[in-house]
Design a protein around this motif. Structure first.
Motif, PDB file in Angstrom:
ATOM      1  N   CYS A  43       0.788  -1.353   0.022  1.00  0.00           N
ATOM      2  CA  CYS A  43      -0.103  -0.062  -0.041  1.00  0.00           C
ATOM      3  C   CYS A  43       0.786   1.274   0.067  1.00  0.00           C
ATOM      4  O   CYS A  43       2.007   1.281   0.716  1.00  0.00           O
ATOM      5  CB  CYS A  43      -0.898   0.127   1.163  1.00  0.00           C
ATOM      6  SG  CYS A  43      -1.967  -1.238   1.464  1.00  0.00           S
ATOM      7  N   GLN A  44       0.349   2.520  -0.768  1.00  0.00           N
ATOM      8  CA  GLN A  44       1.238   3.524  -0.626  1.00  0.00           C
ATOM      9  C   GLN A  44       0.564   4.005   0.663  1.00  0.00           C
ATOM     10  O   GLN A  44      -0.315   4.005   1.020  1.00  0.00           O
ATOM     11  CB  GLN A  44       0.926   4.274  -1.989  1.00  0.00           C
ATOM     12  CG  GLN A  44       1.178   3.777  -3.260  1.00  0.00           C
ATOM     13  CD  GLN A  44      -0.136   3.766  -4.003  1.00  0.00           C
ATOM     14  OE1 GLN A  44      -0.848   2.532  -3.945  1.00  0.00           O
ATOM     15  NE2 GLN A  44      -0.487   4.648  -4.908  1.00  0.00           N
ATOM     16  N   VAL A  45       1.623   5.024   1.284  1.00  0.00           N
ATOM     17  CA  VAL A  45       1.487   5.700   2.269  1.00  0.00           C
ATOM     18  C   VAL A  45       2.076   7.250   2.184  1.00  0.00           C
ATOM     19  O   VAL A  45       3.089   7.220   1.319  1.00  0.00           O
ATOM     20  CB  VAL A  45       1.746   5.148   3.566  1.00  0.00           C
ATOM     21  CG1 VAL A  45       0.942   4.020   3.925  1.00  0.00           C
ATOM     22  CG2 VAL A  45       3.242   4.677   3.554  1.00  0.00           C
ATOM     23  N   ILE A  54       3.959   0.391   2.482  1.00  0.00           N
ATOM     24  CA  ILE A  54       4.039  -0.516   3.751  1.00  0.00           C
ATOM     25  C   ILE A  54       3.448  -1.722   3.285  1.00  0.00           C
ATOM     26  O   ILE A  54       2.737  -1.881   1.886  1.00  0.00           O
ATOM     27  CB  ILE A  54       2.906  -0.084   4.745  1.00  0.00           C
ATOM     28  CG1 ILE A  54       1.505  -0.015   4.260  1.00  0.00           C
ATOM     29  CG2 ILE A  54       3.249   1.344   5.390  1.00  0.00           C
ATOM     30  CD1 ILE A  54       0.294   0.076   5.427  1.00  0.00           C
ATOM     31  N   ASP A  55       3.729  -3.030   3.876  1.00  0.00           N
ATOM     32  CA  ASP A  55       3.275  -4.246   3.427  1.00  0.00           C
ATOM     33  C   ASP A  55       2.140  -4.535   4.290  1.00  0.00           C
ATOM     34  O   ASP A  55       1.549  -3.727   5.009  1.00  0.00           O
ATOM     35  CB  ASP A  55       4.307  -5.225   3.706  1.00  0.00           C
ATOM     36  CG  ASP A  55       4.788  -5.554   5.345  1.00  0.00           C
ATOM     37  OD1 ASP A  55       3.811  -5.026   6.073  1.00  0.00           O
ATOM     38  OD2 ASP A  55       5.586  -6.012   5.481  1.00  0.00           O
ATOM     39  N   VAL A  61       8.122  -0.516   4.470  1.00  0.00           N
ATOM     40  CA  VAL A  61       8.991  -1.353   3.750  1.00  0.00           C
ATOM     41  C   VAL A  61      10.026  -0.168   2.722  1.00  0.00           C
ATOM     42  O   VAL A  61      10.933  -0.609   2.364  1.00  0.00           O
ATOM     43  CB  VAL A  61       8.395  -2.656   2.951  1.00  0.00           C
ATOM     44  CG1 VAL A  61       7.880  -3.398   4.031  1.00  0.00           C
ATOM     45  CG2 VAL A  61       7.552  -1.940   1.931  1.00  0.00           C
ATOM     46  N   ILE A  62       9.601   0.726   2.501  1.00  0.00           N
ATOM     47  CA  ILE A  62       9.970   1.893   1.539  1.00  0.00           C
ATOM     48  C   ILE A  62       9.676   3.132   2.155  1.00  0.00           C
ATOM     49  O   ILE A  62       8.546   3.422   2.346  1.00  0.00           O
ATOM     50  CB  ILE A  62       9.370   1.515   0.094  1.00  0.00           C
ATOM     51  CG1 ILE A  62       9.779   0.415  -0.744  1.00  0.00           C
ATOM     52  CG2 ILE A  62      10.132   2.829  -0.635  1.00  0.00           C
ATOM     53  CD1 ILE A  62       9.647   0.176  -2.248  1.00  0.00           C
ATOM     54  N   PRO A  63      10.788   3.895   2.711  1.00  0.00           N
ATOM     55  CA  PRO A  63      10.515   5.113   3.276  1.00  0.00           C
ATOM     56  C   PRO A  63       9.765   6.339   2.496  1.00  0.00           C
ATOM     57  O   PRO A  63       9.571   6.201   1.475  1.00  0.00           O
ATOM     58  CB  PRO A  63      12.116   5.606   3.533  1.00  0.00           C
ATOM     59  CG  PRO A  63      13.111   4.312   3.240  1.00  0.00           C
ATOM     60  CD  PRO A  63      12.216   3.501   2.239  1.00  0.00           C
ATOM     61  N   MET A  64       9.101   6.965   3.205  1.00  0.00           N
ATOM     62  CA  MET A  64       8.275   8.057   2.771  1.00  0.00           C
ATOM     63  C   MET A  64       9.241   9.203   2.350  1.00  0.00           C
ATOM     64  O   MET A  64       9.513   9.795   3.147  1.00  0.00           O
ATOM     65  CB  MET A  64       7.317   8.359   3.683  1.00  0.00           C
ATOM     66  CG  MET A  64       6.260   7.369   3.887  1.00  0.00           C
ATOM     67  SD  MET A  64       4.749   7.922   5.036  1.00  0.00           S
ATOM     68  CE  MET A  64       5.686   7.854   6.537  1.00  0.00           C
ATOM     69  N   TYR A  89      10.747   3.825 -12.149  1.00  0.00           N
ATOM     70  CA  TYR A  89      10.304   2.472 -11.654  1.00  0.00           C
ATOM     71  C   TYR A  89      11.255   1.863 -10.665  1.00  0.00           C
ATOM     72  O   TYR A  89      12.556   1.831 -10.967  1.00  0.00           O
ATOM     73  CB  TYR A  89      10.036   1.570 -12.655  1.00  0.00           C
ATOM     74  CG  TYR A  89       8.856   2.038 -13.631  1.00  0.00           C
ATOM     75  CD1 TYR A  89       7.399   1.470 -13.062  1.00  0.00           C
ATOM     76  CD2 TYR A  89       8.950   2.745 -14.850  1.00  0.00           C
ATOM     77  CE1 TYR A  89       6.392   1.947 -13.890  1.00  0.00           C
ATOM     78  CE2 TYR A  89       7.850   3.199 -15.397  1.00  0.00           C
ATOM     79  CZ  TYR A  89       6.623   2.884 -14.954  1.00  0.00           C
ATOM     80  OH  TYR A  89       5.626   3.373 -15.865  1.00  0.00           O
ATOM     81  N   ILE A  90      10.867   1.704  -9.319  1.00  0.00           N
ATOM     82  CA  ILE A  90      11.500   1.107  -8.117  1.00  0.00           C
ATOM     83  C   ILE A  90      11.258  -0.344  -8.068  1.00  0.00           C
ATOM     84  O   ILE A  90       9.923  -0.609  -8.374  1.00  0.00           O
ATOM     85  CB  ILE A  90      11.511   1.864  -7.019  1.00  0.00           C
ATOM     86  CG1 ILE A  90      10.015   2.063  -6.434  1.00  0.00           C
ATOM     87  CG2 ILE A  90      12.332   3.217  -7.097  1.00  0.00           C
ATOM     88  CD1 ILE A  90       9.919   2.481  -4.984  1.00  0.00           C
ATOM     89  N   ASN A  91      12.119  -1.128  -7.579  1.00  0.00           N
ATOM     90  CA  ASN A  91      11.625  -2.590  -6.938  1.00  0.00           C
ATOM     91  C   ASN A  91      11.320  -2.613  -5.490  1.00  0.00           C
ATOM     92  O   ASN A  91      11.433  -1.443  -4.905  1.00  0.00           O
ATOM     93  CB  ASN A  91      12.677  -3.634  -7.637  1.00  0.00           C
ATOM     94  CG  ASN A  91      14.101  -3.324  -6.603  1.00  0.00           C
ATOM     95  OD1 ASN A  91      14.085  -2.502  -5.739  1.00  0.00           O
ATOM     96  ND2 ASN A  91      15.175  -3.933  -7.425  1.00  0.00           N
ATOM     97  N   ILE A  92      11.049  -3.621  -4.834  1.00  0.00           N
ATOM     98  CA  ILE A  92      10.757  -3.737  -3.570  1.00  0.00           C
ATOM     99  C   ILE A  92      11.842  -3.317  -2.741  1.00  0.00           C
ATOM    100  O   ILE A  92      11.677  -3.029  -1.438  1.00  0.00           O
ATOM    101  CB  ILE A  92      10.020  -5.016  -3.015  1.00  0.00           C
ATOM    102  CG1 ILE A  92       9.497  -5.006  -1.755  1.00  0.00           C
ATOM    103  CG2 ILE A  92      11.020  -6.311  -3.102  1.00  0.00           C
ATOM    104  CD1 ILE A  92       8.437  -3.666  -1.533  1.00  0.00           C
TER     105      ILE A  92
END
Length: 323
Positions: A43-45, A54-55, A61-64, A89-92
């Motif tokens: 989910c985007q936050v 976030i997962d 899982v990826i910083p804001m 484009y980024i990966n996980i």
């Protein structure tokens, strides 16, 4: 354009994801301002204008750190916008797989994504290489049914399949809508009126004053002569246009229901509020309202339920201390 049902603001509580009965399934473990509907397990936050992911356990899982972030695609890539306004484009693992050099980018579908730079659109593969020789005035991402909206350099709008074959090309002056999420129909507008197009690129209805595409229901509201009814994905009018106002159908227990306003000579202001099912049968208002009240007791806001999930804002409990 982001669907409003796909995001929720942290107003008067904490954003979360619930099931149709109100059970909290995903609760962010960080303080956020906005939560987005999940896509491919993430989910985007957003917090203070910065976006991350976030997962489904609620863990960041990826910083804001991005100006904007879009849903993860089926191939594990997501389009994000850097501080300079350009995206890639980024990966996980939060690594750029495709450099941030684009003004816009769609999700990947069927191995393709649409990107734009300096007003020119093209399709690329996940390695960043150009996938289709043509360039366009506009190109959208591919839909679930394998079609994408394009606009030729001469301004005409149409639909293209994954082999780059033109399925439908409309005349000048016609405005084509994109396929929304899982929907297998779309619409086009001409002279202020709208008609439906199916997944084969065929125009399947005459013109209406307005049509609302409902991607998670087989019935779509239509407006004609000031009254609303419902048309199915094959272009058949299933519920006649007899209502003053209608909502889209949404999941409720084991069926789909919609809220409508109908004319009634004995009702206050000659208008009565009803709930109906897809057979145009009236549902007991008290049962539906009791169910909604159960959610209102726990949540300050609940978005439309789709695929058995909904975004919601959990009410914060007030703690009183003796002073």
């Amino acid at each position: 354009m982001m669907n409003r049902d796909n995001m929720i603001k942290a107003e008067n509580g904490k954003p979360c994801i619930i099931d149709s009965k109100g059970k909290i399934l995903v609760q962010p473990k960080i303080d956020i301002d906005t939560l987005y509907y999940p896509s491919n397990d993430f989910c985007q936050v957003e917090k203070d204008g910065k976006y991350g992911y976030i997962d489904l356990n609620g863990k960041l899982v990826i910083p804001m750190e991005y100006r904007m972030a879009y849903p993860f695609s089926e191939n594990g890539l997501a389009f994000v916008v850097s501080d300079n306004g350009l995206g890639g484009y980024i990966n996980i693992d939060n690594e750029f797989v495709i450099d941030p050099v684009y003004d816009s980018g769609s999700t990947f579908k069927f191995g393709f994504a649409a990107v734009s730079k300096n007003g020119e659109y093209k399709y690329i593969y996940k390695n960043g290489n150009k996938a289709i020789n043509n360039t366009f005035k506009y190109a959208g991402g591919f839909s679930e049914c394998g079609l994408a909206k394009i606009q030729e350099l001469d301004g005409r709008q149409g639909l293209m399949d994954t082999t780059s074959r033109s399925i439908l090309m409309l005349k000048h002056g016609c405005e084509l809508a994109e396929f929304i999420e899982d929907s297998r129909i779309t619409k086009f507008r001409k002279n202020g009126r709208e008609a439906l197009i199916n997944a084969a690129g065929e125009i399947i209805t005459g013109f209406y004053d307005r049509i609302i595409i409902s991607p998670y229901s087989r019935l779509n509201p239509f407006l004609r002569n000031g009254l609303w009814g419902y048309i199915d994905d094959r272009g058949k009018e299933v519920i006649p246009n007899i209502y003053k106002e209608v909502s889209e159908f949404e999941e409720y227990k084991d069926e789909m229901i919609a809220s409508v306003k109908s004319y009634h000579p004995l009702a206050e202001n000659n208008i009565v509020n009803l709930y109906i099912n897809e057979k145009d049968e009236i549902i007991d208002n008290s049962i539906v309202e009791a169910s909604k009240q159960h959610l209102k007791d726990k949540f300050s806001k609940v978005n439309r339920v789709k695929k058995a999930l909904a975004l919601a804002v959990r009410k914060e409990r007030k703690i009183y201390e003796n002073i």
